[in-house]
Design an enzyme around this catalytic site. Structure first.
Site, PDB file in Angstrom:
ATOM      1  N   ILE A  23     -24.565  68.195 116.058  1.00 39.14           N
ATOM      2  CA  ILE A  23     -25.613  67.863 115.405  1.00 39.14           C
ATOM      3  C   ILE A  23     -25.446  66.266 115.108  1.00 39.14           C
ATOM      4  O   ILE A  23     -26.332  65.389 114.780  1.00 39.14           O
ATOM      5  CB  ILE A  23     -26.081  68.570 114.414  1.00 39.14           C
ATOM      6  CG1 ILE A  23     -26.370  69.837 115.024  1.00 39.14           C
ATOM      7  CG2 ILE A  23     -27.077  67.965 113.565  1.00 39.14           C
ATOM      8  CD1 ILE A  23     -27.118  71.243 113.787  1.00 39.14           C
ATOM      9  N   ASP A  42     -15.957  60.946 110.542  1.00 44.15           N
ATOM     10  CA  ASP A  42     -15.615  61.914 111.147  1.00 44.15           C
ATOM     11  C   ASP A  42     -13.843  62.064 110.911  1.00 44.15           C
ATOM     12  O   ASP A  42     -13.313  60.996 110.662  1.00 44.15           O
ATOM     13  CB  ASP A  42     -15.710  62.249 112.702  1.00 44.15           C
ATOM     14  CG  ASP A  42     -15.762  63.713 113.063  1.00 44.15           C
ATOM     15  OD1 ASP A  42     -16.647  64.192 113.174  1.00 44.15           O
ATOM     16  OD2 ASP A  42     -14.394  64.316 113.021  1.00 44.15           O
ATOM     17  N   ASP A  68     -12.115  62.524 105.600  1.00 44.53           N
ATOM     18  CA  ASP A  68     -12.100  63.909 105.004  1.00 44.53           C
ATOM     19  C   ASP A  68     -12.961  63.760 103.809  1.00 44.53           C
ATOM     20  O   ASP A  68     -12.552  63.493 102.642  1.00 44.53           O
ATOM     21  CB  ASP A  68     -10.544  64.249 104.813  1.00 44.53           C
ATOM     22  CG  ASP A  68     -10.579  65.851 104.327  1.00 44.53           C
ATOM     23  OD1 ASP A  68     -11.471  66.327 104.010  1.00 44.53           O
ATOM     24  OD2 ASP A  68      -9.187  66.075 104.382  1.00 44.53           O
ATOM     25  N   GLY A  99     -17.584  76.834 106.905  1.00 42.60           N
ATOM     26  CA  GLY A  99     -17.440  78.029 106.338  1.00 42.60           C
ATOM     27  C   GLY A  99     -16.752  79.061 107.329  1.00 42.60           C
ATOM     28  O   GLY A  99     -16.512  78.770 108.399  1.00 42.60           O
ATOM     29  N   SER A 149     -29.000  75.149 105.954  1.00 39.42           N
ATOM     30  CA  SER A 149     -28.952  75.967 107.124  1.00 39.42           C
ATOM     31  C   SER A 149     -29.971  77.243 106.912  1.00 39.42           C
ATOM     32  O   SER A 149     -30.344  77.335 105.759  1.00 39.42           O
ATOM     33  CB  SER A 149     -27.294  76.772 107.289  1.00 39.42           C
ATOM     34  OG  SER A 149     -27.435  77.801 108.091  1.00 39.42           O
ATOM     35  N   ASN A 154     -31.525  83.456 104.712  1.00 39.28           N
ATOM     36  CA  ASN A 154     -31.185  84.560 105.316  1.00 39.28           C
ATOM     37  C   ASN A 154     -30.429  85.553 104.519  1.00 39.28           C
ATOM     38  O   ASN A 154     -29.722  85.097 103.457  1.00 39.28           O
ATOM     39  CB  ASN A 154     -30.782  84.586 106.527  1.00 39.28           C
ATOM     40  CG  ASN A 154     -31.781  83.864 107.562  1.00 39.28           C
ATOM     41  OD1 ASN A 154     -32.965  84.087 107.296  1.00 39.28           O
ATOM     42  ND2 ASN A 154     -31.212  83.510 108.882  1.00 39.28           N
ATOM     43  N   TYR A 162     -20.474  80.751 102.674  1.00 40.58           N
ATOM     44  CA  TYR A 162     -21.235  79.593 103.350  1.00 40.58           C
ATOM     45  C   TYR A 162     -22.731  79.771 102.943  1.00 40.58           C
ATOM     46  O   TYR A 162     -23.263  78.710 102.821  1.00 40.58           O
ATOM     47  CB  TYR A 162     -21.172  79.890 104.636  1.00 40.58           C
ATOM     48  CG  TYR A 162     -21.649  79.186 105.740  1.00 40.58           C
ATOM     49  CD1 TYR A 162     -21.201  77.688 106.123  1.00 40.58           C
ATOM     50  CD2 TYR A 162     -23.023  79.587 106.211  1.00 40.58           C
ATOM     51  CE1 TYR A 162     -21.870  77.102 106.853  1.00 40.58           C
ATOM     52  CE2 TYR A 162     -23.896  78.618 107.166  1.00 40.58           C
ATOM     53  CZ  TYR A 162     -23.294  77.350 107.400  1.00 40.58           C
ATOM     54  OH  TYR A 162     -23.928  76.612 108.194  1.00 40.58           O
ATOM     55  N   LYS A 166     -24.911  76.918 101.220  1.00 37.61           N
ATOM     56  CA  LYS A 166     -26.198  76.081 101.666  1.00 37.61           C
ATOM     57  C   LYS A 166     -27.343  76.290 101.005  1.00 37.61           C
ATOM     58  O   LYS A 166     -28.334  75.565 100.788  1.00 37.61           O
ATOM     59  CB  LYS A 166     -26.466  76.797 103.079  1.00 37.61           C
ATOM     60  CG  LYS A 166     -25.408  76.466 104.076  1.00 37.61           C
ATOM     61  CD  LYS A 166     -25.192  74.898 104.508  1.00 37.61           C
ATOM     62  CE  LYS A 166     -24.307  74.651 105.395  1.00 37.61           C
ATOM     63  NZ  LYS A 166     -24.104  73.070 105.743  1.00 37.61           N
ATOM     64  N   THR A 197     -23.997  74.676 119.683  1.00 33.27           N
ATOM     65  CA  THR A 197     -23.040  73.603 119.213  1.00 33.27           C
ATOM     66  C   THR A 197     -21.631  74.514 119.552  1.00 33.27           C
ATOM     67  O   THR A 197     -21.622  75.542 119.752  1.00 33.27           O
ATOM     68  CB  THR A 197     -23.067  73.248 117.444  1.00 33.27           C
ATOM     69  OG1 THR A 197     -22.824  74.371 116.874  1.00 33.27           O
ATOM     70  CG2 THR A 197     -24.255  72.511 117.395  1.00 33.27           C
TER      71      THR A 197
END
Length: 259
Positions: A23, A42, A68, A99, A149, A154, A162, A166, A197
């Site tokens: 992404i 990155d 980092d 995560g 996310s 959910n 994780y 989010k 991904t």
């Protein structure tokens, strides 16, 4: 109506964390295609340089900076080098995240592991927002996009670190919109559904994919470019009165690993 400026990012500079792959890479390519100077950030410098070269070879303007996001000095360096190269910052895509989805059982995960998820997913985003805001204020244009996310809303087993990180991003985004709005800085979040991904490929099976698609009206998994399209919307002038929002890009449904 003059539509020529709606998605025009000419002269704007964008930092994308985790920009070398997935992404992040798609977001780098998308913003460059609409005129932005792109900083591919990155922890893997070689991969970031490869992405930056591809963008430049296609007529864009990109540089690579290793970072980092869990190290404050690296975040400061990222911002300083960007300003030194391009003279300012207009767009930040806080894309880095991580995560152990499906492997975070409270019977096994340690407090230190839980903390590290928040350091990467929440603390780094908040700090980068703090670092870029003065430059966006000075430029008179600011758009910050935080990558959330579907896990933030959910409910699934063995994903508490994780998922809660989010969820924190969603509410942090909404609250920071109040802090940064007076300085003409917008801040929004994107919640991708299951997107093809490298990270998803490590856990995706044909059976899991079939189950996911039963709950997905647009009958396919997401592609990185689908998410990059939402990044473009939030980064561009067309969304100049949109802030504090969380946009879920998920094919109209929901996808979890335990379906």
């Amino acid at each position: 109506m003059d539509t020529s400026k709606f998605f025009d990012l000419t002269g704007k500079t964008a930092i994308i964390t985790g920009g070398a792959n997935g992404i992040g890479k798609a977001s780098c390519e998308m913003l460059s295609a609409f005129g932005a100077n792109v900083v591919v950030s990155d922890y893997n410098l070689e991969a970031a340089e490869k992405t930056a070269k591809e963008i430049n070879d296609n007529g864009g303007n990109a540089i690579a900076i290793d970072c980092d996001v869990t190290k404050d000095e690296a975040l400061v360096n990222l911002v300083d080098k960007t300003v030194a190269k391009f003279g300012g910052i207009h767009i930040l895509v806080n894309n880095v995240g991580g995560g152990r989805a499906g492997a975070e059982s409270p019977y096994d995960i340690t407090v230190e592991q839980f903390k590290k998820v928040f350091e990467m997913n929440v603390f780094s985003m908040w700090r980068l927002c703090q670092l870029v805001a003065p430059h966006m204020k000075k430029a008179g244009y600011g758009s910050i996009i935080n990558m959330s996310s579907m896990a933030s809303i959910n409910k699934s087993p063995a994903i508490s670190a994780y998922a809660s990180s989010k969820a924190a991003i969603n509410h942090m985004t909404r609250n920071l919109a109040y802090d940064y709005g007076p300085d003409n800085i917008r801040i929004n979040a994107i919640g991708p559904g299951a997107t093809r991904t490298a990270a998803l490929s490590t856990v995706l099976t044909p059976e899991i994919e079939k189950a996911m698609l039963k709950h997905t009206p647009i009958n396919r998994l997401g592609e990185a470019e689908d998410i990059a399209g939402a990044v473009l919307y939030f980064a561009s002038p067309i969304s100049s009165w949109t802030s504090g929002q969380v946009l879920f890009v998920n094919g109209g449904g929901e996808q979890t690993l335990d379906m």
